[in-house]
Design a protein around this motif. Sequence first.
Motif, mmCIF file in Angstrom:
data_model
loop_
_atom_site.group_PDB
_atom_site.id
_atom_site.type_symbol
_atom_site.label_atom_id
_atom_site.label_comp_id
_atom_site.label_asym_id
_atom_site.label_seq_id
_atom_site.Cartn_x
_atom_site.Cartn_y
_atom_site.Cartn_z
ATOM 1 N N UNK A 1 6.461 11.217 -7.886
ATOM 2 C CA UNK A 1 7.027 11.829 -9.081
ATOM 3 C C UNK A 1 6.409 11.214 -10.333
ATOM 4 N N UNK A 2 6.389 11.984 -11.420
ATOM 5 C CA UNK A 2 5.792 11.501 -12.663
ATOM 6 C C UNK A 2 6.782 10.650 -13.444
ATOM 7 N N UNK A 3 7.510 9.781 -12.719
ATOM 8 C CA UNK A 3 8.435 8.857 -13.379
ATOM 9 C C UNK A 3 7.801 7.479 -13.408
ATOM 10 N N UNK B 1 5.195 6.308 -10.563
ATOM 11 C CA UNK B 1 3.821 5.949 -10.901
ATOM 12 C C UNK B 1 3.507 4.499 -10.538
ATOM 13 N N UNK B 2 4.508 3.622 -10.657
ATOM 14 C CA UNK B 2 4.311 2.224 -10.241
ATOM 15 C C UNK B 2 4.056 2.174 -8.736
ATOM 16 N N UNK B 3 4.795 2.989 -7.997
ATOM 17 C CA UNK B 3 4.605 3.051 -6.546
ATOM 18 C C UNK B 3 3.202 3.539 -6.209
ATOM 19 N N UNK B 4 2.764 4.596 -6.912
ATOM 20 C CA UNK B 4 1.421 5.145 -6.680
ATOM 21 C C UNK B 4 0.365 4.078 -6.965
ATOM 22 N N UNK B 5 0.556 3.365 -8.067
ATOM 23 C CA UNK B 5 -0.382 2.320 -8.465
ATOM 24 C C UNK B 5 -0.456 1.241 -7.389
ATOM 25 N N UNK B 6 0.706 0.818 -6.902
ATOM 26 C CA UNK B 6 0.756 -0.222 -5.872
ATOM 27 C C UNK B 6 0.037 0.235 -4.601
ATOM 28 N N UNK B 7 0.310 1.468 -4.182
ATOM 29 C CA UNK B 7 -0.315 1.982 -2.959
ATOM 30 C C UNK B 7 -1.826 2.100 -3.145
ATOM 31 N N UNK B 8 -2.234 2.542 -4.336
ATOM 32 C CA UNK B 8 -3.668 2.669 -4.612
ATOM 33 C C UNK B 8 -4.365 1.315 -4.451
ATOM 34 N N UNK B 9 -3.712 0.266 -4.960
ATOM 35 C CA UNK B 9 -4.286 -1.082 -4.829
ATOM 36 C C UNK B 9 -4.422 -1.503 -3.380
ATOM 37 N N UNK B 10 -3.364 -1.235 -2.594
ATOM 38 C CA UNK B 10 -3.390 -1.638 -1.187
ATOM 39 C C UNK B 10 -4.428 -0.861 -0.387
#
Lengths: 216, 216
Positions: free
Chosen positions: B161-163, B167-176
Amino acid sequence: MCKAAPWQTGVYVPKDWTMASQEIENLVQALARLPGLGPRSARRAVLYLLKRPETTMKPILSAMEQVEANLVTCTICGNVDTKDPCQICSDPRRDEKSLCVVEEVSDLWALDKSRLFPGKFHVLGGKLSALDGVRPEDISIDKLLKRVEQGGIDEVVLAMNATLEGQATAHYIAERLESFPVRLSQLSHGIPVGGELDYLDEGTLAQALRSRRPVE
Amino acid sequence: MCKAAPWQTGVYVPKDWTMASQEIENLVQALARLPGLGPRSARRAVLYLLKRPETTMKPILSAMEQVEANLVTCTICGNVDTKDPCQICSDPRRDEKSLCVVEEVSDLWALDKSRLFPGKFHVLGGKLSALDGVRPEDISIDKLLKRVEQGGIDEVVLAMNATLEGQATAHYIAERLESFPVRLSQLSHGIPVGGELDYLDEGTLAQALRSRRPVE
């Protein structure tokens, strides 16, 4: 550059690829037929049910099973309920002397929900209609006459819809009940509470004017 | 003059006089909790069910029993379905190489309903949240990493979701996922189709301006 995935080039998912299993699709489709729910809200409702089945699906399921197993039409008034005589007919606190005649069970529910009529009801199960070929013997008029004949009823309220056919039905019943010692009344017609003259149809205005009352 | 009936003098029906039997009231109350239905529309829905139980109540009842008896969470992707692996994971026609990561099952349904993504899904079952104390090990991130690690996946679409938390979750997953040989992408943010600038919030406008594209 790497090859684009098919969905990036405009190839969509074919219609026959279902997202959920057939059982879930069946439930969505069955719920979508309920009044007030469409395919979209049925899907949302199913999703809600699937998320917490213990607290949401189980209660509906058991309530529906209970109702389904015990559903009957009241032999006295024509209401649908899980017992016969129905909750209203068997309630000794209700006024036996007032009888409200309605076309359909939905009308009974609408009136009773408003909590304004503590008497009993009689459901005709339809209205007289020359177009649809509904004659007096097709709806529950004879049963109504028998109830009045048995005595104990002071007033019959004719609560038919304010349609041509509803009013014709009310008129017919009024004629048949003329010889009985009961007061006959019908719901008043006029401007709905909160209604603005500007938005009302001519028929309603005419009726409101015709049945105008002296200011108290 | 004859004595006025009690309801003509303003005496209303007491609240504890129920119109229908307890079973029907239970069903109304259970249905009223569904999203999209309130007490009023639940009553209307129940009335509809009672009128034609054979064609309306029976299908819902049997569909619901089927679903209730077979409901499982897919051990691969976290979707809810009546079989495991779920309909989507077990469909050989779906593109194994594209994986779309979503927060909740409802997001998966919303995306799949649009029929735009023919790949597979992964449901996190929540989002990282410092406020609610949701840490990476509380949602299905490790399972996602294992799926990617096993290979065969070309692209991971982060469809959070664009919340802020999404977005923090997306960022974290992208890093992993950085060290894996997969393309990472996320849904674009901007003005929704049909949206009018005048009615949009500043955040959306800022995002739309920041990620502006050259006119093609």
